[in-house]
Design a protein around this motif. Structure first.
Motif, PDB file in Angstrom:
ATOM      1  N   SER A  86     -83.023  20.244  48.883  1.00 49.00           N
ATOM      2  CA  SER A  86     -82.841  18.793  48.940  1.00 49.00           C
ATOM      3  C   SER A  86     -81.378  18.385  49.010  1.00 49.00           C
ATOM      4  O   SER A  86     -81.009  17.492  49.779  1.00 49.00           O
ATOM      5  N   THR A  91     -83.714  13.071  49.645  1.00 49.09           N
ATOM      6  CA  THR A  91     -83.971  11.798  48.979  1.00 49.09           C
ATOM      7  C   THR A  91     -83.758  10.635  49.938  1.00 49.09           C
ATOM      8  O   THR A  91     -84.588   9.722  50.024  1.00 49.09           O
ATOM      9  N   HIS A 127     -86.875   8.193  51.050  1.00 44.78           N
ATOM     10  CA  HIS A 127     -86.825   6.769  50.718  1.00 44.78           C
ATOM     11  C   HIS A 127     -86.841   5.904  51.973  1.00 44.78           C
ATOM     12  O   HIS A 127     -87.462   4.838  51.993  1.00 44.78           O
ATOM     13  N   ALA A 169     -79.237  17.039  42.296  1.00 42.36           N
ATOM     14  CA  ALA A 169     -80.682  17.017  42.061  1.00 42.36           C
ATOM     15  C   ALA A 169     -80.931  17.350  40.601  1.00 42.36           C
ATOM     16  O   ALA A 169     -80.428  18.350  40.093  1.00 42.36           O
ATOM     17  N   LEU A 218     -81.506  13.436  44.053  1.00 44.21           N
ATOM     18  CA  LEU A 218     -82.938  13.646  43.844  1.00 44.21           C
ATOM     19  C   LEU A 218     -83.209  13.672  42.353  1.00 44.21           C
ATOM     20  O   LEU A 218     -82.514  14.357  41.600  1.00 44.21           O
TER      21      LEU A 218
END
Length: 369
Positions: free
Chosen positions: A137, A143, A147, A287, A308
Protein backbone atom coordinates in the motif's frame (compact mmCIF):
# COMPACT_ATOMS: atom_id res chain seq x y z
CA UNK A 1 -25.20 -11.83 43.74
CA UNK A 2 -21.55 -12.68 44.38
CA UNK A 3 -20.26 -16.19 43.75
CA UNK A 4 -20.26 -18.28 46.93
CA UNK A 5 -16.87 -19.26 48.38
CA UNK A 6 -15.45 -22.40 46.81
CA UNK A 7 -14.83 -25.58 48.84
CA UNK A 8 -11.27 -26.85 49.33
CA UNK A 9 -9.96 -28.19 46.02
CA UNK A 10 -9.48 -31.92 45.41
CA UNK A 11 -7.78 -31.36 42.04
CA UNK A 12 -5.68 -28.52 40.65
CA UNK A 13 -7.96 -25.61 39.76
CA UNK A 14 -7.98 -23.17 36.87
CA UNK A 15 -9.47 -19.68 37.01
CA UNK A 16 -11.10 -19.19 33.61
CA UNK A 17 -11.31 -15.60 32.35
CA UNK A 18 -13.69 -14.99 29.48
CA UNK A 19 -17.02 -15.96 28.00
CA UNK A 20 -16.19 -19.50 26.99
CA UNK A 21 -14.47 -21.64 24.39
CA UNK A 22 -15.58 -20.98 20.81
CA UNK A 23 -13.51 -23.47 18.79
CA UNK A 24 -11.44 -26.16 20.55
CA UNK A 25 -14.14 -27.75 22.68
CA UNK A 26 -12.28 -31.05 22.51
CA UNK A 27 -9.24 -29.53 24.23
CA UNK A 28 -11.46 -27.93 26.86
CA UNK A 29 -13.05 -31.30 27.62
CA UNK A 30 -9.57 -32.81 28.00
CA UNK A 31 -8.59 -30.00 30.35
CA UNK A 32 -11.76 -30.30 32.44
CA UNK A 33 -11.21 -34.07 32.78
CA UNK A 34 -7.97 -33.33 34.64
CA UNK A 35 -8.64 -30.07 36.48
CA UNK A 36 -11.48 -28.15 38.07
CA UNK A 37 -12.28 -25.04 36.01
CA UNK A 38 -13.81 -22.00 37.69
CA UNK A 39 -15.97 -19.84 35.41
CA UNK A 40 -18.01 -16.79 36.37
CA UNK A 41 -19.95 -13.97 34.67
CA UNK A 42 -18.37 -10.83 33.25
CA UNK A 43 -19.83 -8.63 36.01
CA UNK A 44 -17.42 -10.28 38.44
CA UNK A 45 -14.46 -9.65 36.10
CA UNK A 46 -14.72 -5.87 36.31
CA UNK A 47 -11.78 -4.55 38.24
CA UNK A 48 -13.35 -3.43 41.57
CA UNK A 49 -15.36 -6.64 41.87
CA UNK A 50 -12.51 -8.85 40.66
CA UNK A 51 -10.04 -7.41 43.17
CA UNK A 52 -12.56 -7.78 45.98
CA UNK A 53 -13.19 -11.42 45.09
CA UNK A 54 -9.45 -12.06 45.24
CA UNK A 55 -9.24 -10.34 48.65
CA UNK A 56 -12.19 -12.37 49.94
CA UNK A 57 -10.86 -15.65 48.57
CA UNK A 58 -14.14 -16.20 46.70
CA UNK A 59 -12.59 -18.73 44.35
CA UNK A 60 -10.39 -20.33 46.97
CA UNK A 61 -7.02 -21.72 45.94
CA UNK A 62 -6.29 -22.08 42.24
CA UNK A 63 -3.09 -22.96 40.44
CA UNK A 64 -3.60 -21.51 36.95
CA UNK A 65 -5.22 -18.59 35.14
CA UNK A 66 -6.60 -19.19 31.66
CA UNK A 67 -7.72 -16.52 29.21
CA UNK A 68 -8.19 -18.28 25.84
CA UNK A 69 -9.83 -15.44 23.90
CA UNK A 70 -8.66 -11.93 23.13
CA UNK A 71 -12.27 -10.69 22.97
CA UNK A 72 -13.22 -11.27 26.60
CA UNK A 73 -11.57 -11.83 29.94
CA UNK A 74 -9.75 -8.51 30.22
CA UNK A 75 -12.46 -6.61 32.08
CA UNK A 76 -10.24 -6.19 35.15
CA UNK A 77 -7.70 -4.12 33.21
CA UNK A 78 -3.93 -4.25 33.58
CA UNK A 79 -2.37 -7.08 35.51
CA UNK A 80 -0.22 -4.87 37.71
CA UNK A 81 1.30 -5.21 41.17
CA UNK A 82 -1.96 -4.31 42.90
CA UNK A 83 -3.77 -7.21 41.26
CA UNK A 84 -0.95 -9.77 41.16
CA UNK A 85 -0.23 -9.48 44.89
CA UNK A 86 -3.81 -10.60 45.61
CA UNK A 87 -3.40 -13.92 43.78
CA UNK A 88 -3.25 -17.14 45.85
CA UNK A 89 0.32 -18.25 46.60
CA UNK A 90 -0.07 -21.51 44.68
CA UNK A 91 -0.60 -19.98 41.24
CA UNK A 92 1.96 -21.43 38.81
CA UNK A 93 0.93 -20.19 35.39
CA UNK A 94 -1.09 -17.49 33.65
CA UNK A 95 -1.79 -18.17 29.97
CA UNK A 96 -3.53 -15.66 27.74
CA UNK A 97 -4.55 -15.10 24.16
CA UNK A 98 -2.66 -12.32 22.39
CA UNK A 99 0.96 -12.07 21.40
CA UNK A 100 1.56 -8.68 23.01
CA UNK A 101 1.87 -8.45 26.78
CA UNK A 102 2.34 -4.76 27.57
CA UNK A 103 -0.76 -4.95 29.80
CA UNK A 104 0.78 -7.45 32.23
CA UNK A 105 3.68 -6.94 34.62
CA UNK A 106 5.62 -10.07 33.76
CA UNK A 107 8.40 -9.17 36.19
CA UNK A 108 5.95 -8.99 39.08
CA UNK A 109 4.47 -12.35 38.08
CA UNK A 110 7.98 -13.79 38.04
CA UNK A 111 8.62 -12.49 41.56
CA UNK A 112 5.64 -14.60 42.64
CA UNK A 113 6.91 -17.64 40.74
CA UNK A 114 4.19 -17.39 38.06
CA UNK A 115 5.17 -18.07 34.47
CA UNK A 116 3.28 -15.95 31.94
CA UNK A 117 2.55 -17.54 28.56
CA UNK A 118 1.34 -15.51 25.59
CA UNK A 119 -0.26 -16.50 22.33
CA UNK A 120 2.90 -15.93 20.34
CA UNK A 121 2.81 -17.89 17.10
CA UNK A 122 -0.97 -17.98 16.73
CA UNK A 123 -1.29 -14.67 14.83
CA UNK A 124 2.02 -14.89 12.96
CA UNK A 125 0.68 -15.85 9.53
CA UNK A 126 -2.18 -13.36 9.63
CA UNK A 127 -0.05 -10.44 10.81
CA UNK A 128 2.56 -11.27 8.19
CA UNK A 129 -0.13 -11.07 5.52
CA UNK A 130 -1.30 -7.73 6.89
CA UNK A 131 2.28 -6.42 6.91
CA UNK A 132 2.65 -7.33 3.24
CA UNK A 133 -0.65 -5.60 2.43
CA UNK A 134 0.54 -2.46 4.22
CA UNK A 135 3.95 -2.54 2.56
CA UNK A 136 2.43 -2.79 -0.90
CA UNK A 137 0.00 0.00 0.00
CA UNK A 138 2.69 2.53 0.90
CA UNK A 139 4.51 1.91 -2.38
CA UNK A 140 1.37 1.85 -4.55
CA UNK A 141 -0.69 4.61 -2.84
CA UNK A 142 -3.61 2.27 -2.30
CA UNK A 143 -5.42 4.56 0.16
CA UNK A 144 -5.64 7.39 -2.37
CA UNK A 145 -6.82 5.01 -5.09
CA UNK A 146 -9.45 3.34 -2.89
CA UNK A 147 -10.86 6.59 -1.52
CA UNK A 148 -11.10 8.10 -4.99
CA UNK A 149 -13.07 5.10 -6.26
CA UNK A 150 -15.41 5.11 -3.25
CA UNK A 151 -16.03 8.85 -3.51
CA UNK A 152 -18.48 8.27 -6.40
CA UNK A 153 -16.90 11.39 -7.87
CA UNK A 154 -15.64 10.92 -11.46
CA UNK A 155 -13.19 13.80 -11.03
CA UNK A 156 -11.54 12.15 -8.00
CA UNK A 157 -11.47 8.85 -9.83
CA UNK A 158 -9.77 10.37 -12.87
CA UNK A 159 -7.34 12.38 -10.73
CA UNK A 160 -6.15 9.20 -9.03
CA UNK A 161 -6.16 7.29 -12.32
CA UNK A 162 -3.97 9.84 -14.09
CA UNK A 163 -1.65 10.87 -11.24
CA UNK A 164 -0.94 7.70 -9.29
CA UNK A 165 1.27 6.20 -12.02
CA UNK A 166 3.64 9.16 -11.57
CA UNK A 167 3.88 8.77 -7.78
CA UNK A 168 3.75 5.01 -7.17
CA UNK A 169 6.51 2.40 -7.27
CA UNK A 170 6.95 -1.35 -7.25
CA UNK A 171 8.35 -2.62 -3.93
CA UNK A 172 10.76 -4.87 -5.86
CA UNK A 173 14.36 -3.83 -5.43
CA UNK A 174 13.60 -1.48 -2.54
CA UNK A 175 15.01 -2.05 0.94
CA UNK A 176 12.76 -3.10 3.81
CA UNK A 177 14.31 -2.24 7.16
CA UNK A 178 12.75 -4.24 9.99
CA UNK A 179 12.99 -3.50 13.70
CA UNK A 180 12.36 -6.82 15.42
CA UNK A 181 12.89 -10.08 13.53
CA UNK A 182 10.93 -12.35 15.84
CA UNK A 183 8.20 -14.65 14.58
CA UNK A 184 6.12 -11.92 13.00
CA UNK A 185 9.05 -9.86 11.76
CA UNK A 186 10.59 -12.89 10.10
CA UNK A 187 7.47 -14.09 8.31
CA UNK A 188 6.81 -10.51 7.15
CA UNK A 189 10.34 -10.44 5.75
CA UNK A 190 9.79 -13.78 4.02
CA UNK A 191 6.63 -12.54 2.34
CA UNK A 192 8.20 -9.24 1.24
CA UNK A 193 11.31 -11.03 -0.02
CA UNK A 194 9.56 -13.89 -1.83
CA UNK A 195 6.50 -12.06 -3.15
CA UNK A 196 7.92 -8.62 -3.87
CA UNK A 197 11.66 -9.15 -4.29
CA UNK A 198 12.56 -6.67 -1.58
CA UNK A 199 16.00 -6.43 0.01
CA UNK A 200 15.84 -7.25 3.74
CA UNK A 201 17.87 -5.52 6.43
CA UNK A 202 17.09 -5.70 10.13
CA UNK A 203 17.98 -4.72 13.67
CA UNK A 204 17.24 -6.83 16.71
CA UNK A 205 18.62 -7.44 20.19
CA UNK A 206 19.41 -11.02 19.19
CA UNK A 207 20.77 -11.80 15.74
CA UNK A 208 19.05 -14.52 13.72
CA UNK A 209 20.95 -17.67 12.81
CA UNK A 210 22.91 -17.78 9.59
CA UNK A 211 20.35 -20.25 8.25
CA UNK A 212 17.48 -17.85 8.88
CA UNK A 213 19.37 -14.94 7.34
CA UNK A 214 20.12 -16.96 4.23
CA UNK A 215 16.43 -17.77 3.75
CA UNK A 216 15.71 -14.08 3.11
CA UNK A 217 19.21 -12.89 2.19
CA UNK A 218 19.05 -10.57 5.20
CA UNK A 219 21.70 -8.18 6.50
CA UNK A 220 21.93 -7.63 10.26
CA UNK A 221 22.63 -4.19 11.74
CA UNK A 222 23.74 -4.39 15.39
CA UNK A 223 23.20 -0.63 15.74
CA UNK A 224 19.71 0.47 14.76
CA UNK A 225 20.78 4.03 13.89
CA UNK A 226 23.13 2.62 11.24
CA UNK A 227 20.26 0.79 9.54
CA UNK A 228 17.89 3.75 9.18
CA UNK A 229 19.72 5.66 6.39
CA UNK A 230 19.73 2.49 4.25
CA UNK A 231 15.97 1.95 4.60
CA UNK A 232 13.35 2.66 1.92
CA UNK A 233 10.48 1.33 4.06
CA UNK A 234 10.69 0.90 7.84
CA UNK A 235 8.61 -1.88 9.40
CA UNK A 236 8.06 -2.06 13.16
CA UNK A 237 7.57 -5.62 14.45
CA UNK A 238 8.78 -5.36 18.03
CA UNK A 239 7.10 -5.41 21.47
CA UNK A 240 6.56 -2.17 23.36
CA UNK A 241 9.56 -1.52 25.60
CA UNK A 242 8.19 1.31 27.73
CA UNK A 243 8.77 4.28 25.44
CA UNK A 244 8.00 5.38 21.86
CA UNK A 245 10.39 4.14 19.19
CA UNK A 246 9.46 6.25 16.17
CA UNK A 247 10.26 9.80 17.24
CA UNK A 248 11.19 12.92 15.29
CA UNK A 249 14.88 12.07 15.79
CA UNK A 250 14.46 8.55 14.40
CA UNK A 251 12.43 9.82 11.44
CA UNK A 252 15.13 12.36 10.65
CA UNK A 253 17.64 9.51 10.19
CA UNK A 254 15.46 7.89 7.51
CA UNK A 255 16.06 8.98 3.91
CA UNK A 256 13.77 11.68 2.56
CA UNK A 257 11.04 9.98 0.55
CA UNK A 258 10.97 6.80 2.64
CA UNK A 259 7.92 4.99 4.03
CA UNK A 260 6.75 3.62 7.37
CA UNK A 261 4.62 0.60 8.41
CA UNK A 262 3.56 -0.35 11.95
CA UNK A 263 2.02 -3.75 12.72
CA UNK A 264 3.43 -3.92 16.27
CA UNK A 265 2.12 -1.52 18.93
CA UNK A 266 0.65 1.97 18.49
CA UNK A 267 2.46 3.18 21.61
CA UNK A 268 5.75 2.71 19.73
CA UNK A 269 4.98 5.75 17.56
CA UNK A 270 4.94 9.48 18.23
CA UNK A 271 1.99 10.01 15.91
CA UNK A 272 2.30 13.80 15.79
CA UNK A 273 5.93 13.48 14.74
CA UNK A 274 4.84 11.00 12.07
CA UNK A 275 2.13 13.37 10.81
CA UNK A 276 4.61 16.25 10.63
CA UNK A 277 7.07 14.12 8.66
CA UNK A 278 4.34 13.20 6.18
CA UNK A 279 3.21 16.81 5.83
CA UNK A 280 6.78 17.94 5.17
CA UNK A 281 7.35 15.20 2.60
CA UNK A 282 10.21 13.64 4.52
CA UNK A 283 8.07 10.49 4.58
CA UNK A 284 5.89 9.90 1.54
CA UNK A 285 3.51 7.30 2.97
CA UNK A 286 2.62 5.36 6.10
CA UNK A 287 0.43 2.40 7.01
CA UNK A 288 -0.78 1.70 10.53
CA UNK A 289 -2.68 -1.31 11.83
CA UNK A 290 -2.16 -0.17 15.43
CA UNK A 291 -2.68 3.21 17.03
CA UNK A 292 -1.47 5.02 20.14
CA UNK A 293 -4.92 5.77 21.61
CA UNK A 294 -7.12 2.92 20.41
CA UNK A 295 -10.00 2.82 19.64
CA UNK A 296 -9.36 6.46 18.70
CA UNK A 297 -7.01 7.28 15.82
CA UNK A 298 -4.93 10.37 15.18
CA UNK A 299 -7.05 12.98 13.37
CA UNK A 300 -4.13 14.44 11.43
CA UNK A 301 -3.13 11.04 10.09
CA UNK A 302 -6.73 10.02 9.36
CA UNK A 303 -7.13 12.91 6.95
CA UNK A 304 -4.10 12.09 4.83
CA UNK A 305 -4.56 10.29 1.48
CA UNK A 306 -1.07 8.76 1.79
CA UNK A 307 -1.83 6.99 5.07
CA UNK A 308 -3.47 3.57 5.26
CA UNK A 309 -5.26 2.85 8.53
CA UNK A 310 -6.73 -0.45 9.67
CA UNK A 311 -8.45 -1.26 12.96
CA UNK A 312 -5.84 -3.41 14.75
CA UNK A 313 -6.95 -6.41 12.72
CA UNK A 314 -3.55 -7.74 11.72
CA UNK A 315 -4.16 -11.02 13.51
CA UNK A 316 -7.93 -10.87 13.06
CA UNK A 317 -8.76 -14.20 11.43
CA UNK A 318 -10.49 -17.34 12.64
CA UNK A 319 -7.24 -19.29 12.50
CA UNK A 320 -5.67 -16.89 15.00
CA UNK A 321 -8.54 -17.33 17.45
CA UNK A 322 -8.25 -21.11 17.19
CA UNK A 323 -4.52 -20.86 17.81
CA UNK A 324 -5.01 -18.63 20.85
CA UNK A 325 -7.33 -21.19 22.43
CA UNK A 326 -4.97 -24.06 21.66
CA UNK A 327 -1.86 -22.35 23.04
CA UNK A 328 -3.54 -21.03 26.19
CA UNK A 329 -5.03 -24.39 27.13
CA UNK A 330 -1.94 -26.39 26.24
CA UNK A 331 0.34 -24.06 28.21
CA UNK A 332 -1.83 -24.44 31.31
CA UNK A 333 -2.11 -28.20 30.88
CA UNK A 334 1.64 -28.63 30.48
CA UNK A 335 2.59 -26.53 33.50
CA UNK A 336 0.05 -28.19 35.80
CA UNK A 337 1.33 -31.58 34.66
CA UNK A 338 4.93 -30.65 35.42
CA UNK A 339 6.04 -30.03 31.84
CA UNK A 340 7.68 -27.02 30.24
CA UNK A 341 5.27 -24.44 28.73
CA UNK A 342 5.31 -23.74 25.00
CA UNK A 343 5.41 -19.93 25.00
CA UNK A 344 6.83 -18.65 28.31
CA UNK A 345 7.56 -14.94 28.32
CA UNK A 346 9.17 -14.41 31.73
CA UNK A 347 10.96 -17.71 32.30
CA UNK A 348 14.29 -15.88 32.23
CA UNK A 349 13.18 -13.77 35.20
CA UNK A 350 11.93 -16.75 37.16
CA UNK A 351 15.25 -18.47 36.55
CA UNK A 352 17.11 -15.41 37.82
CA UNK A 353 18.42 -14.09 34.51
CA UNK A 354 18.19 -10.41 33.73
CA UNK A 355 15.68 -8.88 31.29
CA UNK A 356 14.69 -5.29 30.53
CA UNK A 357 11.38 -3.90 31.88
CA UNK A 358 9.92 -7.38 32.14
CA UNK A 359 10.03 -7.74 28.36
CA UNK A 360 12.06 -10.29 26.48
CA UNK A 361 13.22 -7.98 23.72
CA UNK A 362 12.87 -7.65 19.97
CA UNK A 363 13.77 -11.24 19.19
CA UNK A 364 10.94 -12.89 21.12
CA UNK A 365 7.54 -13.70 19.65
CA UNK A 366 6.11 -10.25 19.15
CA UNK A 367 2.61 -9.24 18.69
CA UNK A 368 0.04 -6.82 17.31
CA UNK A 369 -2.93 -8.48 18.99
Amino acid sequence: MSPSPSPPPSRPRILFLGDGIKHRHDMYERLSSQFDIIQFPAVHRRRPAFLQHLRDGTWGEFQAILRPSWHSGAEMGDWDKELIELLPPGVKVSASAGAGYDWVDTACLAEHGIVYCNGGGAPTEAVGDMALHHIISVFRNMTWSAHAARSLDPKQFLTAHHNLPHKSHNPRGHTLGIVGLGNIGFISAQKAYNACGMKIIYHDIVRKSVEHERMIDATFYPIMEDMLPDTDCLLLATPFSGRPFLTADVIARLPRGSRFVNIARGSLVDEDALASALESGHLVAAALDVHANEPHVNERLAGMPNVLMTSHTGGGVVETNVGFEELAMENVERVLNGQEPLTPVNADLINGRRAVNGHSGYGQPNGTT
